[in-house]
Scaffold this motif. Structure first.
Motif, mmCIF file in Angstrom:
data_model
loop_
_atom_site.group_PDB
_atom_site.id
_atom_site.type_symbol
_atom_site.label_atom_id
_atom_site.label_comp_id
_atom_site.label_asym_id
_atom_site.label_seq_id
_atom_site.Cartn_x
_atom_site.Cartn_y
_atom_site.Cartn_z
ATOM 1 N N GLU A 271 -1.817 -0.055 12.177
ATOM 2 C CA GLU A 271 -2.130 -1.451 11.790
ATOM 3 C C GLU A 271 -0.923 -2.186 11.284
ATOM 4 O OE1 GLU A 271 -6.870 -1.253 10.623
ATOM 5 O OE2 GLU A 271 -5.467 -1.954 9.312
ATOM 6 N N VAL A 272 -0.654 -3.490 11.568
ATOM 7 C CA VAL A 272 0.246 -4.434 11.242
ATOM 8 C C VAL A 272 -0.376 -5.660 10.507
ATOM 9 C CG1 VAL A 272 2.480 -5.938 11.703
ATOM 10 C CG2 VAL A 272 1.853 -3.640 12.836
ATOM 11 N N VAL A 273 0.034 -6.168 9.114
ATOM 12 C CA VAL A 273 -0.157 -7.353 8.630
ATOM 13 C C VAL A 273 0.827 -8.315 9.013
ATOM 14 C CG1 VAL A 273 -0.582 -8.531 6.270
ATOM 15 C CG2 VAL A 273 -1.535 -6.131 6.687
ATOM 16 N N LEU B 193 1.011 -1.121 0.095
ATOM 17 C CA LEU B 193 0.097 0.071 0.030
ATOM 18 C C LEU B 193 1.070 1.329 -0.014
ATOM 19 C CD1 LEU B 193 -2.493 -1.232 2.559
ATOM 20 C CD2 LEU B 193 -2.687 -1.358 0.061
ATOM 21 N N ALA B 194 0.250 2.361 -0.180
ATOM 22 C CA ALA B 194 0.927 3.647 -0.416
ATOM 23 C C ALA B 194 1.820 3.832 0.974
ATOM 24 C CB ALA B 194 0.042 4.747 -0.823
ATOM 25 N N SER B 195 1.010 3.899 1.970
ATOM 26 C CA SER B 195 1.711 4.211 3.319
ATOM 27 C C SER B 195 2.381 2.834 4.096
ATOM 28 C CB SER B 195 0.627 4.592 4.014
ATOM 29 O OG SER B 195 -0.251 3.874 4.711
ATOM 30 N N SER B 196 2.593 1.968 3.450
ATOM 31 C CA SER B 196 2.948 0.833 4.013
ATOM 32 C C SER B 196 4.529 0.384 3.901
ATOM 33 C CB SER B 196 2.292 -0.615 3.811
ATOM 34 O OG SER B 196 2.557 -1.058 2.512
ATOM 35 N N ILE C 137 8.343 -11.331 8.557
ATOM 36 C CA ILE C 137 8.141 -10.305 7.928
ATOM 37 C C ILE C 137 6.687 -9.763 8.374
ATOM 38 C CG2 ILE C 137 7.486 -9.581 5.580
ATOM 39 C CD1 ILE C 137 8.966 -12.071 4.328
ATOM 40 N N LEU C 138 7.002 -8.559 8.551
ATOM 41 C CA LEU C 138 5.930 -7.450 8.897
ATOM 42 C C LEU C 138 5.752 -6.638 8.174
ATOM 43 C CD1 LEU C 138 6.544 -7.300 12.919
ATOM 44 C CD2 LEU C 138 5.163 -9.103 11.756
ATOM 45 N N GLU C 139 4.222 -6.146 7.947
ATOM 46 C CA GLU C 139 4.042 -5.110 7.023
ATOM 47 C C GLU C 139 3.344 -3.850 7.763
ATOM 48 O OE1 GLU C 139 2.108 -3.717 2.673
ATOM 49 O OE2 GLU C 139 2.194 -5.623 3.346
ATOM 50 N N LEU C 140 4.007 -2.685 8.040
ATOM 51 C CA LEU C 140 3.371 -1.629 8.958
ATOM 52 C C LEU C 140 2.664 -0.610 7.901
ATOM 53 C CD1 LEU C 140 3.576 -0.039 11.688
ATOM 54 C CD2 LEU C 140 5.912 0.975 10.701
ATOM 55 N N ILE C 141 1.375 -0.400 8.529
ATOM 56 C CA ILE C 141 0.408 0.383 7.656
ATOM 57 C C ILE C 141 0.213 1.571 8.590
ATOM 58 C CG2 ILE C 141 -1.764 0.639 6.652
ATOM 59 C CD1 ILE C 141 -1.579 -2.564 6.185
ATOM 60 N N THR C 142 0.401 2.926 7.954
ATOM 61 C CA THR C 142 0.382 4.198 8.891
ATOM 62 C C THR C 142 -0.457 4.846 8.758
ATOM 63 O OG1 THR C 142 2.040 5.041 7.423
ATOM 64 C CG2 THR C 142 2.937 3.926 9.210
ATOM 65 N N ALA C 143 -1.065 4.990 7.087
ATOM 66 C CA ALA C 143 -2.229 5.961 7.010
ATOM 67 C C ALA C 143 -3.453 5.319 7.297
ATOM 68 C CB ALA C 143 -2.118 6.273 5.466
#
Length: 351
Positions: free
Chosen positions: A98-100, A65-68, A207-213
């Motif tokens: 959020e974190v995937v 994603l754009a912010s991740s 592996i973690l995906e950090l989502i900030t927006a």
């Protein structure tokens, strides 16, 4: 013939009317594509300035994603933090991200204090990550545990590969809570801190995906809240980030995308290709009879290398100072392998 000419004339007129609309739609589509590209570029340029490695070897990459941003630990229990800027003070009390769980394995995710006398200090050599000191709070859905102050307690949260963890900090009530795929798991912690920062620790290869927006968060709170993207520190304007980086081992470089056969470059992190145990040089596993030692101080007399070989033989983490290695080894005296604390186990540990 006349009928044919009439039909042709009608078709030409229809095309003339259609072309301006098509051009207009094309320009609008191009403009929208350009806007999204600019937003994506801005997001990916901001995150590396604010996402910092505090312990271990962390690699980072642009997310889906754009912010991740995706992060992967290449060492035992690496830790990264997201530095926020709270000046001027925010009016909204609730902060959210959020974190995937891309791989769904062992990780400790939550919040940490990075300023003041009580500041988060992870140590990957000792297996200390988010929640393993008094300045941080974390949860691990792979073990259904929560962590704070070096203590672990059962917590009603369980995750698997692909799940999405919501992390919420209410700075007014000073309460930390979590959701899993939008389902509230209840209050996890009360905290004395008014200012906390997103923090993530994960085992080697995870592996973690950090989502900030807010726009990219799937389960953003209905209550008045602010996404961490709106609080990210810019490298040119925040002294707070510099304070965190001063104790950071390094700011991780972005890894190169993998080249998948037939699919060109991929933005996803590669699956772990890291060996289960790093090379130990000339130091080989050599068991040690702990029954003959009465204290960690006695073990210190053996020296760094002998303690390391004994720790390797037990398949536990072998880094740290002389005192730390001795204390870790002595803490295992009299324990069955299945009783060894998870945080001291090395990759590839077998009960």
């Amino acid at each position: 013939m006349t009928m044919y000419l009439d039909q042709a004339t009608s078709a030409v007129e229809s095309i003339k009317q259609t072309i301006p609309d098509a051009i207009k739609q094309g320009l609008q589509a191009a403009s929208e594509k350009k806007r999204k590209r600019a937003e994506s570029t801005q997001a990916t340029e901001r995150n590396p300035d604010s996402l910092c490695t505090l312990s271990g070897d962390i690699v980072m990459a642009k997310g889906q994603l754009a912010s991740s941003r995706q992060i992967q630990s290449k060492s035992d229990f690496g830790t990264a933090v997201l530095v926020l800027d709270f000046s001027p003070p925010i009016k909204t009390a609730i902060i959210y991200y959020e974190v995937v769980l891309v791989t769904g394995g062992l990780a400790q995710i939550g919040w940490a204090s990075l300023v003041g006398e009580q500041s988060f200090s992870p140590n990957n050599d000792l297996g200390d990550g988010v929640g393993d000191d008094d300045a941080s709070y974390g949860v691990d859905g792979s073990r259904s545990l929560k962590f704070h102050g070096g203590r672990e307690e059962p917590y009603s949260l369980q995750w698997k590969k692909g799940d999405r963890l919501g992390c919420l900090f209410d700075s007014q009530k000073r309460v930390i809570s979590f959701t899993i795929n939008g389902e509230d798991t209840g209050k996890a912690f009360s905290t004395p801190f008014y200012t906390l920062f997103p923090a993530l620790s994960c085992n080697q290869g995870q592996i973690l995906e950090l989502i900030t927006a807010k726009t990219d968060c799937r389960f953003f709170p209905e209550a008045d809240a602010i996404a961490v993207q709106d609080l990210l520190c810019e490298h040119h304007s925040s002294s707070k980030r510099q304070g965190v980086l001063s104790k950071s081992k390094r700011n991780s470089d972005e890894f190169e995308a993998s080249d998948q056969k037939g699919q060109g470059k991929s933005s996803a992190l590669q699956k772990p290709t890291i060996p289960l145990r790093p090379s130990e040089g000339e130091i080989r596993p050599e068991p040690l009879d702990l029954a003959v030692y009465q204290s960690a101080k006695e073990l210190e007399l053996l020296g760094l290398d002998r303690l390391k070989s004994a720790l390797i033989a037990l398949q536990v983490k072998c880094g740290g100072t002389l005192a730390e290695r001795a204390a870790r080894l002595f803490s295992l005296k009299g324990l069955e392998r299945r009783e060894f604390p998870v945080k001291v186990r090395a990759s590839g540990f077998v009960e």
